[in-house]
Design an enzyme around this catalytic site. Structure first.
Site, PDB file in Angstrom:
ATOM      1  N   ARG A 195     -29.776  -1.063  -4.031  1.00 54.42           N
ATOM      2  CA  ARG A 195     -28.870  -0.056  -3.487  1.00 54.42           C
ATOM      3  C   ARG A 195     -29.629   1.220  -3.123  1.00 54.42           C
ATOM      4  NH1 ARG A 195     -23.650   0.321  -7.292  1.00 54.42           N
ATOM      5  NH2 ARG A 195     -24.118   2.512  -6.913  1.00 54.42           N
ATOM      6  N   ARG A 253     -26.489  11.011 -10.549  1.00 56.39           N
ATOM      7  CA  ARG A 253     -25.290  10.229 -10.902  1.00 56.39           C
ATOM      8  C   ARG A 253     -25.013  10.304 -12.400  1.00 56.39           C
ATOM      9  NH1 ARG A 253     -27.514   5.063  -8.633  1.00 56.39           N
ATOM     10  NH2 ARG A 253     -25.677   3.953  -9.358  1.00 56.39           N
ATOM     11  N   ARG A 307     -31.711  -3.182 -10.884  1.00 54.88           N
ATOM     12  CA  ARG A 307     -30.567  -3.881 -10.276  1.00 54.88           C
ATOM     13  C   ARG A 307     -30.869  -4.342  -8.847  1.00 54.88           C
ATOM     14  NH1 ARG A 307     -24.882  -1.074 -10.586  1.00 54.88           N
ATOM     15  NH2 ARG A 307     -25.948   0.694  -9.625  1.00 54.88           N
ATOM     16  N   LYS A 350     -19.990  -2.116 -15.421  1.00 51.91           N
ATOM     17  CA  LYS A 350     -18.568  -2.154 -15.051  1.00 51.91           C
ATOM     18  C   LYS A 350     -18.309  -3.274 -14.034  1.00 51.91           C
ATOM     19  CE  LYS A 350     -18.434   2.113 -13.426  1.00 51.91           C
ATOM     20  NZ  LYS A 350     -19.790   2.630 -13.702  1.00 51.91           N
ATOM     21  N   ARG A 364     -12.801   8.548 -11.594  1.00 49.59           N
ATOM     22  CA  ARG A 364     -14.050   9.142 -12.070  1.00 49.59           C
ATOM     23  C   ARG A 364     -13.888  10.633 -12.362  1.00 49.59           C
ATOM     24  NH1 ARG A 364     -17.657   5.170  -9.303  1.00 49.59           N
ATOM     25  NH2 ARG A 364     -19.806   5.574  -9.889  1.00 49.59           N
TER      26      ARG A 364
END
Ligand code: AMP
Length: 218
Positions: A163, A174, A130, A16, A91
């Site tokens: 992160r 998540r 990531r 996203k 969300r």
């Protein structure tokens, strides 16, 4: 005409942020990432950051009213007058209804919702691999899109960070939260006739190209 509000929907790791960035750059409109705003508040240790930190690190959602408040404030800034991109918001159904109310109050039409669909195996690699530049926010991935020099951003040499919530326990939480609380939004927006599904398994450049082509004809 491009819709006033573009909403990126998709599981954590779907891309996203990467796609929102491209579209924001192309149209010169702001990318509003609730995750980035919350991480910034955590870093600066504001009251909001202190309240959100534990939930974010464990991978659960921050309460609707808190996130609704920061989005409403951001959308009222002058740079959003020509449109904006929501990345990571809404969300929950309650947040989606909040966006509907705000757009109606502003006299804007319905949003266009871009749902990025990615297979679960790929999501896990995207999340665990990531890395984000601590200076400019550029996103890398050690499996698919590594920087020229390990650990450093190609653009500005900034240190690449992982992160706090990109660890296995938080990732599981998540993804579970996405399936339970966020994926119902797909039907919500499909029902409004504003949903566009994108194949998020493709290369990011190919997704961006398809998306910008679509928007130019929309
Ligand atoms: P993201 O960067 O979008 O993956 O968001 C990181 C974390 O910030 C999430 O796991 C949540 O804890 C929190 N967060 C971001 N956006 C929202 C939202 N719309 N509603 C509730 N919590 C959010």
């Amino acid at each position: 005409m491009r819709p006033h509000a573009l909403i990126f929907l998709g599981a954590p790791g779907a891309g996203k942020g990467t796609q929102a960035r491209e579209v924001a750059k192309h149209y010169g409109i702001p990318q509003i990432s609730t995750g980035d705003m919350l991480r910034d508040a955590v870093k600066r240790e504001t009251a909001l950051g202190l309240a959100a930190k534990a939930r974010m690190e464990s991978g659960s959602l921050v309460p609707d009213d808190v996130v609704d408040g920061i989005v409403a404030e951001r959308i009222n800034q002058p740079d959003c007058a020509n449109g904006f991109i929501l990345d990571g918001f809404p969300r929950t159904i309650s947040q989606a209804q909040f966006v509907d109310r705000i757009l109606a109050e502003k006299g804007e039409g319905r949003p266009l919702v871009l749902d990025i669909e990615v297979t679960e195996d790929l999501l896990l690699k995207r999340l665990t691999g990531r890395r984000t530049c601590s200076v400019c926010g550029e996103i890398y991935n050690i499996y698919f899109n590594s920087p020229k020099v390990e650990g450093l951003c190609d653009r500005d040499g900034g240190k690449l960070m992982q992160r706090a919530d990109d660890n296995e326990v938080s990732i599981r939480q998540r993804l579970e939260g996405y399936h339970r609380q966020t994926s119902p939004l797909i039907e919500y927006y499909r029902g409004q006739g504003v949903l566009l599904s994108l194949n998020g398994d493709l290369e990011p450049e190919a997704i961006a190209k398809g998306l910008l082509d679509y928007l130019s004809k929309a």
